[in-house]
Design a protein around this motif. Structure first.
Motif, PDB file in Angstrom:
ATOM      1  N   UNK A  23       0.896  -0.982   0.177  1.00 22.44           N
ATOM      2  CA  UNK A  23       0.091  -0.078  -0.147  1.00 22.44           C
ATOM      3  C   UNK A  23       0.825   1.024  -0.058  1.00 22.44           C
ATOM      4  N   UNK A  24       0.540   2.225  -0.747  1.00 20.92           N
ATOM      5  CA  UNK A  24       1.642   3.552  -0.974  1.00 20.92           C
ATOM      6  C   UNK A  24       0.672   4.586  -0.420  1.00 20.92           C
ATOM      7  N   UNK A  25       1.330   5.412   0.640  1.00 24.61           N
ATOM      8  CA  UNK A  25       0.436   6.315   1.092  1.00 24.61           C
ATOM      9  C   UNK A  25       1.355   7.757   0.846  1.00 24.61           C
ATOM     10  N   UNK A  26       0.601   8.487   0.223  1.00 23.78           N
ATOM     11  CA  UNK A  26       1.242   9.790  -0.023  1.00 23.78           C
ATOM     12  C   UNK A  26       1.189  11.002   0.990  1.00 23.78           C
ATOM     13  N   UNK A  27       2.154  11.360   1.481  1.00 21.60           N
ATOM     14  CA  UNK A  27       1.941  12.247   2.607  1.00 21.60           C
ATOM     15  C   UNK A  27       2.719  13.626   2.213  1.00 21.60           C
ATOM     16  N   UNK A  35      -0.004  21.091  -6.771  1.00 28.76           N
ATOM     17  CA  UNK A  35       0.810  21.962  -7.869  1.00 28.76           C
ATOM     18  C   UNK A  35       1.375  20.697  -8.896  1.00 28.76           C
ATOM     19  N   UNK A  36       1.573  19.466  -8.394  1.00 26.87           N
ATOM     20  CA  UNK A  36       2.439  18.585  -9.250  1.00 26.87           C
ATOM     21  C   UNK A  36       1.591  17.934 -10.179  1.00 26.87           C
ATOM     22  N   UNK A  37       0.169  17.419  -9.919  1.00 21.57           N
ATOM     23  CA  UNK A  37      -0.833  16.852 -10.640  1.00 21.57           C
ATOM     24  C   UNK A  37      -0.426  15.546 -11.194  1.00 21.57           C
ATOM     25  N   UNK A  38       0.325  14.897 -10.354  1.00 20.11           N
ATOM     26  CA  UNK A  38       0.781  13.439 -10.448  1.00 20.11           C
ATOM     27  C   UNK A  38       1.039  12.800  -9.194  1.00 20.11           C
ATOM     28  N   UNK A  39       0.421  11.451  -9.098  1.00 18.51           N
ATOM     29  CA  UNK A  39       0.521  10.806  -7.934  1.00 18.51           C
ATOM     30  C   UNK A  39       1.124   9.333  -8.262  1.00 18.51           C
ATOM     31  N   UNK A  40       1.794   8.644  -7.307  1.00 15.52           N
ATOM     32  CA  UNK A  40       2.421   7.555  -7.572  1.00 15.52           C
ATOM     33  C   UNK A  40       1.327   6.469  -7.743  1.00 15.52           C
ATOM     34  N   UNK A  41       1.471   5.402  -8.545  1.00 16.99           N
ATOM     35  CA  UNK A  41       0.701   4.336  -8.956  1.00 16.99           C
ATOM     36  C   UNK A  41      -0.259   4.045  -7.779  1.00 16.99           C
ATOM     37  N   UNK A  42      -1.514   3.946  -7.373  1.00 17.80           N
ATOM     38  CA  UNK A  42      -2.112   3.367  -6.656  1.00 17.80           C
ATOM     39  C   UNK A  42      -1.976   4.090  -5.212  1.00 17.80           C
ATOM     40  N   UNK A  64       4.439   1.534   2.203  1.00 19.59           N
ATOM     41  CA  UNK A  64       5.198   2.640   1.639  1.00 19.59           C
ATOM     42  C   UNK A  64       4.624   4.062   1.943  1.00 19.59           C
ATOM     43  N   UNK A  65       5.376   4.771   2.696  1.00 23.37           N
ATOM     44  CA  UNK A  65       5.070   6.242   2.793  1.00 23.37           C
ATOM     45  C   UNK A  65       6.133   6.957   1.836  1.00 23.37           C
ATOM     46  N   UNK A  66       5.453   7.966   1.303  1.00 21.34           N
ATOM     47  CA  UNK A  66       6.088   8.707   0.300  1.00 21.34           C
ATOM     48  C   UNK A  66       5.870  10.358   0.514  1.00 21.34           C
ATOM     49  N   UNK A  67       6.983  11.201   0.609  1.00 25.46           N
ATOM     50  CA  UNK A  67       6.720  12.643   0.555  1.00 25.46           C
ATOM     51  C   UNK A  67       7.842  12.895  -0.463  1.00 25.46           C
ATOM     52  N   UNK A  68       8.090  14.408  -0.640  1.00 24.05           N
ATOM     53  CA  UNK A  68       8.637  14.769  -1.730  1.00 24.05           C
ATOM     54  C   UNK A  68       9.988  14.508  -1.767  1.00 24.05           C
ATOM     55  N   UNK A  69      10.946  14.460  -0.441  1.00 22.58           N
ATOM     56  CA  UNK A  69      12.309  14.198  -0.539  1.00 22.58           C
ATOM     57  C   UNK A  69      12.623  12.907   0.248  1.00 22.58           C
TER      58      UNK A  69
END
Length: 272
Positions: A23-27, A35-42, A64-69
């Motif tokens: 599971x991918x979590x965008x934080x 501003x990015x208009x894109x996300x990681x798949x799923x 999996x937790x994802x941020x900018x850097x």
């Protein structure tokens, strides 16, 4: 087995498109996401400050937790999840590293339009065979892992969509359907900006060839056509059963396209 603290972008990408994907979590901060208009798949969007109380619909194993850097926000959230005993990892280098590696992203505008809150609900004609298995596979593997699918009599798809709020697909007169010689699978790839991913683009040719009686488009199309109709014949009216078995076919096809398409077998070997 010890838990890993992070995962490299390339390793995460190898698992996406499989039944064992984490599971991918965008934080990322909301203004960064906008501003990015894109996300990681799923990926699902969450506030890292609330990680201690995050609830998930299913046990996804690794998170999996994802941020900018790959710094403060992702590490804060992952630490909270690990304190709860969950296998949480950060995406090494975050979105920056993912983009630098040239890995695919999904169009956020399309996600907001069709799957703003998981689980998204989709509806189509019953008795799925090719396109109506390929599309759910694509949606669940790359857009919304929690997506749910409804199968109804063809004349009822539009009415059920209006009544339930589900997204209709693969019927005439809706956005996510055939476009000329291209299938609904092609359309969804285009709408979500995934058509440039080479293995998905090749898979689209196979699906199109199988679904539109064009086996000349790809050598594998005739095989997919035969297997798909065989699965449907075995399943009868068990639409979700054929979907589950069909997903295994598309998992295998996608894995072959990515990792094994150059492998050859010629036993028994030709005589010298």
């Amino acid at each position: 087995m010890p838990l890993h603290f992070s995962i490299a972008p390339e390793k995460l990408w190898r698992s996406i498109g499989t039944s064992g994907a984490p599971l991918i979590v965008d934080v990322r901060k909301p203004e960064v996401v906008a501003s990015s208009n894109s996300v990681l798949p799923g990926a699902i969007l969450r506030d890292p400050h609330e990680a201690a109380s995050w609830a998930f619909a299913h046990d996804h194993g690794t998170i999996v937790v994802a941020c900018v850097h790959g710094h403060r926000r992702s590490q804060m959230a992952a630490a909270q999840l690990r304190a709860r005993g969950l296998d949480a990892r950060i995406l090494e280098g975050g979105y920056d590293a993912w983009v630098a590696a040239g890995l695919p992203l999904v169009d956020r505008g399309a996600v907001q339009k069709f799957a703003p809150q998981p689980p998204s609900v989709w509806v189509t004609r019953r008795r799925p065979k090719i396109d109506r298995i390929a599309c759910p596979w694509l949606i669940r593997r790359f857009i919304d892992p929690e997506a749910r699918f409804l199968f109804v009599d063809p004349p009822q798809v539009a009415d059920v969509a209006r009544e339930s709020g589900a997204i209709p697909f693969d019927i005439e007169g809706v956005e996510l359907s055939h476009d000329g010689e291209r299938c609904s699978f092609d359309t969804i790839l285009k709408v979500f900006d995934l058509e440039r991913e080479p293995s998905l683009a090749r898979l689209a040719l196979i699906v199109r060839g199988a679904d539109t009686a064009r086996p000349d488009l790809a050598p594998e199309a005739a095989g997919l056509h035969a297997v798909s109709l065989g699965l449907s014949a075995l399943a009868g009216d068990d639409d979700h059963g054929v979907l589950d078995r069909g997903f295994a076919v598309y998992d295998a096809l996608f894995a072959w396209l990515r990792f094994a398409s150059s492998e050859r077998h010629n036993w028994p070997a030709k005589a010298a």
